[in-house]
Design a protein around this motif. Structure first.
Motif, PDB file in Angstrom:
ATOM      1  N   VAL A 192      36.546  33.911  -3.119  1.00  0.00           N
ATOM      2  CA  VAL A 192      36.746  34.854  -2.658  1.00  0.00           C
ATOM      3  C   VAL A 192      35.915  34.950  -1.621  1.00  0.00           C
ATOM      4  O   VAL A 192      34.855  35.532  -2.636  1.00  0.00           O
ATOM      5  CB  VAL A 192      38.096  36.147  -2.253  1.00  0.00           C
ATOM      6  N   VAL A 193      35.611  34.757  -0.137  1.00  0.00           N
ATOM      7  CA  VAL A 193      34.134  35.336  -0.027  1.00  0.00           C
ATOM      8  C   VAL A 193      33.990  36.430   1.463  1.00  0.00           C
ATOM      9  O   VAL A 193      35.558  35.896   1.459  1.00  0.00           O
ATOM     10  CB  VAL A 193      33.714  33.893   1.204  1.00  0.00           C
ATOM     11  N   GLY A 194      33.306  36.805   1.677  1.00  0.00           N
ATOM     12  CA  GLY A 194      33.463  38.016   2.869  1.00  0.00           C
ATOM     13  C   GLY A 194      32.295  38.749   2.859  1.00  0.00           C
ATOM     14  O   GLY A 194      32.052  39.194   2.291  1.00  0.00           O
ATOM     15  N   SER A 195      32.517  39.618   4.115  1.00  0.00           N
ATOM     16  CA  SER A 195      31.706  40.642   4.435  1.00  0.00           C
ATOM     17  C   SER A 195      33.134  42.084   3.024  1.00  0.00           C
ATOM     18  O   SER A 195      32.110  42.588   3.066  1.00  0.00           O
ATOM     19  CB  SER A 195      32.130  41.350   5.946  1.00  0.00           C
ATOM     20  N   GLY A 196      34.186  41.468   3.496  1.00  0.00           N
ATOM     21  CA  GLY A 196      35.180  42.729   2.376  1.00  0.00           C
ATOM     22  C   GLY A 196      34.830  42.506   0.918  1.00  0.00           C
ATOM     23  O   GLY A 196      34.657  43.279   0.113  1.00  0.00           O
ATOM     24  N   TYR A 197      33.613  41.544   0.464  1.00  0.00           N
ATOM     25  CA  TYR A 197      33.258  41.100  -0.813  1.00  0.00           C
ATOM     26  C   TYR A 197      32.122  41.047  -0.935  1.00  0.00           C
ATOM     27  O   TYR A 197      30.985  41.666  -2.150  1.00  0.00           O
ATOM     28  CB  TYR A 197      33.801  40.088  -1.574  1.00  0.00           C
ATOM     29  N   ASN A 198      31.406  39.700  -0.710  1.00  0.00           N
ATOM     30  CA  ASN A 198      29.805  39.759  -0.947  1.00  0.00           C
ATOM     31  C   ASN A 198      29.182  39.425   0.320  1.00  0.00           C
ATOM     32  O   ASN A 198      28.165  37.843   0.402  1.00  0.00           O
ATOM     33  CB  ASN A 198      30.145  38.084  -1.741  1.00  0.00           C
ATOM     34  N   VAL A 221      40.486  41.910  -7.541  1.00  0.00           N
ATOM     35  CA  VAL A 221      39.090  42.024  -7.047  1.00  0.00           C
ATOM     36  C   VAL A 221      38.689  43.486  -6.301  1.00  0.00           C
ATOM     37  O   VAL A 221      40.274  43.649  -5.787  1.00  0.00           O
ATOM     38  CB  VAL A 221      38.876  40.697  -5.982  1.00  0.00           C
ATOM     39  N   ASN A 222      37.859  43.510  -6.600  1.00  0.00           N
ATOM     40  CA  ASN A 222      37.195  45.215  -5.306  1.00  0.00           C
ATOM     41  C   ASN A 222      36.791  44.632  -4.587  1.00  0.00           C
ATOM     42  O   ASN A 222      35.649  44.255  -3.981  1.00  0.00           O
ATOM     43  CB  ASN A 222      36.457  45.765  -5.925  1.00  0.00           C
ATOM     44  N   LEU A 223      37.665  45.326  -3.317  1.00  0.00           N
ATOM     45  CA  LEU A 223      37.141  44.977  -1.586  1.00  0.00           C
ATOM     46  C   LEU A 223      36.245  46.314  -0.979  1.00  0.00           C
ATOM     47  O   LEU A 223      36.666  47.033  -1.447  1.00  0.00           O
ATOM     48  CB  LEU A 223      38.369  44.129  -0.697  1.00  0.00           C
ATOM     49  N   LEU A 224      35.074  45.379  -0.254  1.00  0.00           N
ATOM     50  CA  LEU A 224      35.026  46.679   0.706  1.00  0.00           C
ATOM     51  C   LEU A 224      35.919  46.464   1.869  1.00  0.00           C
ATOM     52  O   LEU A 224      36.575  44.997   2.432  1.00  0.00           O
ATOM     53  CB  LEU A 224      33.244  46.142   0.952  1.00  0.00           C
ATOM     54  N   ASP A 225      35.616  47.274   2.925  1.00  0.00           N
ATOM     55  CA  ASP A 225      36.427  47.648   4.161  1.00  0.00           C
ATOM     56  C   ASP A 225      35.152  46.077   4.842  1.00  0.00           C
ATOM     57  O   ASP A 225      34.025  46.032   5.003  1.00  0.00           O
ATOM     58  CB  ASP A 225      36.111  48.548   5.187  1.00  0.00           C
ATOM     59  N   GLY A 226      36.164  45.071   5.395  1.00  0.00           N
ATOM     60  CA  GLY A 226      35.344  43.863   6.357  1.00  0.00           C
ATOM     61  C   GLY A 226      36.709  42.809   6.542  1.00  0.00           C
ATOM     62  O   GLY A 226      38.017  42.666   6.379  1.00  0.00           O
ATOM     63  N   GLU A 227      36.161  42.270   5.867  1.00  0.00           N
ATOM     64  CA  GLU A 227      37.321  40.570   6.175  1.00  0.00           C
ATOM     65  C   GLU A 227      36.833  39.366   5.423  1.00  0.00           C
ATOM     66  O   GLU A 227      35.666  39.634   4.535  1.00  0.00           O
ATOM     67  CB  GLU A 227      36.802  39.657   7.903  1.00  0.00           C
ATOM     68  N   ASN A 239      38.168  25.391   3.078  1.00  0.00           N
ATOM     69  CA  ASN A 239      38.619  27.114   3.087  1.00  0.00           C
ATOM     70  C   ASN A 239      39.388  27.205   4.341  1.00  0.00           C
ATOM     71  O   ASN A 239      40.445  26.415   4.746  1.00  0.00           O
ATOM     72  CB  ASN A 239      37.531  27.498   4.083  1.00  0.00           C
ATOM     73  N   PHE A 240      40.217  28.419   3.885  1.00  0.00           N
ATOM     74  CA  PHE A 240      41.627  28.638   3.869  1.00  0.00           C
ATOM     75  C   PHE A 240      41.722  29.847   4.783  1.00  0.00           C
ATOM     76  O   PHE A 240      40.205  31.028   4.267  1.00  0.00           O
ATOM     77  CB  PHE A 240      42.719  29.152   3.514  1.00  0.00           C
ATOM     78  N   GLY A 241      41.741  30.829   6.265  1.00  0.00           N
ATOM     79  CA  GLY A 241      42.036  32.120   6.741  1.00  0.00           C
ATOM     80  C   GLY A 241      43.665  32.371   7.349  1.00  0.00           C
ATOM     81  O   GLY A 241      44.165  31.132   6.459  1.00  0.00           O
ATOM     82  N   ASP A 242      43.382  33.342   8.349  1.00  0.00           N
ATOM     83  CA  ASP A 242      44.498  33.540   8.436  1.00  0.00           C
ATOM     84  C   ASP A 242      45.239  33.551  10.285  1.00  0.00           C
ATOM     85  O   ASP A 242      44.595  34.624  10.126  1.00  0.00           O
ATOM     86  CB  ASP A 242      45.401  34.508   7.791  1.00  0.00           C
ATOM     87  N   THR A 243      45.354  32.949  10.401  1.00  0.00           N
ATOM     88  CA  THR A 243      45.525  32.433  12.365  1.00  0.00           C
ATOM     89  C   THR A 243      46.879  33.304  12.455  1.00  0.00           C
ATOM     90  O   THR A 243      48.082  32.365  12.051  1.00  0.00           O
ATOM     91  CB  THR A 243      44.711  31.237  12.780  1.00  0.00           C
ATOM     92  N   LEU A 249      48.692  30.329   5.248  1.00  0.00           N
ATOM     93  CA  LEU A 249      47.473  29.877   4.695  1.00  0.00           C
ATOM     94  C   LEU A 249      46.888  28.906   5.775  1.00  0.00           C
ATOM     95  O   LEU A 249      48.091  27.982   5.811  1.00  0.00           O
ATOM     96  CB  LEU A 249      46.987  29.337   3.522  1.00  0.00           C
ATOM     97  N   ASP A 250      45.693  29.030   6.790  1.00  0.00           N
ATOM     98  CA  ASP A 250      45.896  28.038   7.747  1.00  0.00           C
ATOM     99  C   ASP A 250      44.237  27.585   7.479  1.00  0.00           C
ATOM    100  O   ASP A 250      43.163  28.362   7.543  1.00  0.00           O
ATOM    101  CB  ASP A 250      45.513  28.939   9.768  1.00  0.00           C
ATOM    102  N   ALA A 251      44.096  26.177   7.375  1.00  0.00           N
ATOM    103  CA  ALA A 251      42.595  25.595   6.649  1.00  0.00           C
ATOM    104  C   ALA A 251      41.600  26.227   8.288  1.00  0.00           C
ATOM    105  O   ALA A 251      42.267  25.760   9.389  1.00  0.00           O
ATOM    106  CB  ALA A 251      42.541  23.813   6.879  1.00  0.00           C
ATOM    107  N   GLY A 252      40.705  26.333   7.840  1.00  0.00           N
ATOM    108  CA  GLY A 252      39.434  27.016   8.630  1.00  0.00           C
ATOM    109  C   GLY A 252      40.100  28.154   9.880  1.00  0.00           C
ATOM    110  O   GLY A 252      39.762  28.528  10.693  1.00  0.00           O
ATOM    111  N   GLY A 253      41.390  28.923   9.045  1.00  0.00           N
ATOM    112  CA  GLY A 253      41.703  29.817  10.410  1.00  0.00           C
ATOM    113  C   GLY A 253      40.877  31.148  10.062  1.00  0.00           C
ATOM    114  O   GLY A 253      40.085  31.328   9.737  1.00  0.00           O
ATOM    115  N   ASP A 254      41.483  32.562  10.758  1.00  0.00           N
ATOM    116  CA  ASP A 254      40.964  32.981  11.173  1.00  0.00           C
ATOM    117  C   ASP A 254      40.709  34.228   9.997  1.00  0.00           C
ATOM    118  O   ASP A 254      41.540  34.071   9.531  1.00  0.00           O
ATOM    119  CB  ASP A 254      42.186  34.068  12.067  1.00  0.00           C
ATOM    120  N   ASN A 255      38.999  34.886  10.218  1.00  0.00           N
ATOM    121  CA  ASN A 255      39.242  36.145   8.910  1.00  0.00           C
ATOM    122  C   ASN A 255      40.489  37.053   8.936  1.00  0.00           C
ATOM    123  O   ASN A 255      40.918  36.990   9.704  1.00  0.00           O
ATOM    124  CB  ASN A 255      37.365  36.640   9.522  1.00  0.00           C
ATOM    125  N   ILE A 256      40.034  37.066   7.393  1.00  0.00           N
ATOM    126  CA  ILE A 256      41.451  38.155   6.964  1.00  0.00           C
ATOM    127  C   ILE A 256      40.996  39.553   6.853  1.00  0.00           C
ATOM    128  O   ILE A 256      40.400  39.771   6.111  1.00  0.00           O
ATOM    129  CB  ILE A 256      42.084  37.893   5.843  1.00  0.00           C
TER     130      ILE A 256
END
Length: 466
Positions: A192-198, A221-227, A239-243, A249-256
């Motif tokens: 898991v990667v993002g402003s909501g974690y690391n 995982v403990n998350l923060l407000d973010g994506e 990488n996967f996001g969610d469009t 799961l969408d390959a290269g999709g939007d941030n969650i």
């Protein structure tokens, strides 16, 4: 004049004789102290477990704190004690397979799991389920023996007076490993990667773990407000996001988009779906946080090596239970005081101390052991102990985590059970932990702090700002 000298000589003779006889008389009345037999035999006061489960993963934990009564030998002098353990009922085994507390002034002593593991080695026990004894039974259980002796002085010599307790038999059992990886669960290549974690990769992604189903992974995982997004090998190639925010799961999709909290994330690459649900087990009770009125529950962390949840916690005299998501909708107690998790069961009575608690939902059991728990202390956290230290949890063998530690500008160190006997700093500012080393300078912020105390490796630490 001659008569006067003769008279004086006679007087001096009488005085000298009196002095001689007086001295002899005083010598005959030098006070003597006589040791008496103990008014009460020494005996263990603590309650012993039916079985002591041993694992190298918890080697530094306390297995049993032996407590005995104070003994009176009828003299005003220091009484000493000695606790001994052995694989032999006659206490004549090789030194490597025996325990000796040495001379003690106090009426208690702690024996660690490491001490019992040494005895297990002497008994020829192992944690391999493939091995058995001569009768074909599992080769992981044996008996060890303990006794305590009270004595005056050295306890040796012809005039020695002592009392020894009855011998206590303890059953020890090595926890067998199901396979080389312990639980069979492994860290996957996904995270898991993002402003909501690391902060999009400022430190390692939160790992997904394998499950019993190929292609299905889970992260706690403990998350923060973010994506967030999910990526492989801490790299953006896969990488996967969610469009569409539809759970696909969408390959290269939007941030969650995510909100702060503790979550269980399940990713299924077989049908390209994922699910995020609030998920956090915690300790609640009068023995910890006044049943939730004095703060959040003590959070459990996932240990993939045993497929269990663990927490390092400081308790006070009282009662506790375990509940999900700081809520009473799902909670466990223990209605038979037998280590079984009972849904909505009775409160669990606890005494003050530092504990490692493990929840095993596979077997429906829990364990609670007195333990050496590392904590954060310093001007950068609690004014060097003005308030309790921030406690770590050993999430995997040798790996300790303190999550969301709010630091201020200052300095910190790491110590065991809020005591300075064992403490680590960093002399050289190189990320290596040094016993009694220099204070570690920190700046204000929220951190995940990790201690790597894996046996056989150089101890290190990391501070990851969130």
């Amino acid at each position: 004049m001659k008569n006067i000298k003769s008279f004086i000589a006679q007087v001096l003779g009488v005085v000298t004789a009196l002095a001689f006889f007086t001295a002899c008389e005083n010598d005959d009345h030098v006070p003597e102290f006589t040791l008496q037999a103990a008014s009460e035999n020494v005996a263990f006061q603590n309650t012993f477990l039916a079985e002591y489960l041993l694992s190298t993963e918890t080697a530094n934990n306390i297995a049993e704190r032996f407590v005995w009564n104070q003994v009176d030998f009828g003299v005003q002098t220091q009484i000493s004690y000695q606790l001994e353990g052995s694989i032999s009922e006659n206490f004549d085994a090789e030194p490597d397979y025996q325990y000796d507390s040495g001379t003690l002034s106090e009426t208690n002593a702690s024996v660690t799991i490491k001490n019992l593991l040494a005895m297990a080695a002497g008994l020829g026990l192992d944690d391999d389920p493939a091995t058995t004894d001569g009768d074909g039974n599992p080769n992981n259980t044996g008996t060890v023996y303990f006794k305590v002796t009270a004595f005056v002085g050295s306890g040796e010599g012809t005039d020695a007076v002592s009392t020894t307790s009855d011998v206590e038999q303890l059953t020890i059992t090595l926890v067998e490993k199901s396979d080389e990886g312990g639980s069979g669960i492994q860290i996957s290549s996904w995270g898991v990667v993002g402003s909501g974690y690391n902060d999009w990769g400022a430190f390692e992604d939160a790992p997904f773990y394998t499950t019993g189903t190929d292609g299905v992974y889970v992260a706690y995982v403990n998350l923060l407000d973010g994506e967030i997004k999910f990526r492989e090998n801490n790299d953006w190639t896969n990488n996967f996001g969610d469009t569409g925010a539809d759970g696909t799961l969408d390959a290269g999709g939007d941030n969650i988009v995510v909100t702060a909290g503790d979550y269980k994330i399940t990713m299924d690459l077989n049908d390209s779906t994922y699910a995020i649900e609030a998920y956090s087990w915690g300790v609640v009770g009068s023995g910890y946080n006044d049943w939730g009125g004095a703060g959040p529950d003590a959070k459990f962390f996932y240990d993939y090596t045993t497929d269990t949840f663990k927490v390092g916690v400081k308790l006070i005299d009282g009662e506790i239970k375990f509940r999900l998501n700081n809520d009473w909708g799902t909670n466990y107690g223990d209605s038979g005081a037998d280590g079984t998790l009972d849904n909505g069961g009775d409160n669990i009575a606890v005494t003050a101390g530092f504990y490692a608690i493990t929840l095993d939902f596979n077997t429906g059991t829990y364990t609670m052991e007195e333990a050496s728990i590392w904590g954060v202390v310093g001007s950068g956290y609690n004014d060097w102990g003005a308030t309790p230290d921030f406690l770590f949890t050993e999430v995997n063998p040798g790996i300790w985590i303190a999550e969301n530690v709010e630091l201020i500008d200052g300095e910190i160190k790491f110590r065991i059970n809020e005591d300075w006997t064992v403490n680590y700093g960093d002399t050289g500012v190189d990320g290596t932990l040094d016993d009694g080393g220099d204070n570690i300078v920190v700046t204000a912020g929220t951190y995940i702090i990790t201690l790597n105390l894996t046996e056989g490796e150089t101890p290190t630490y990391s501070l990851d700002a969130r």
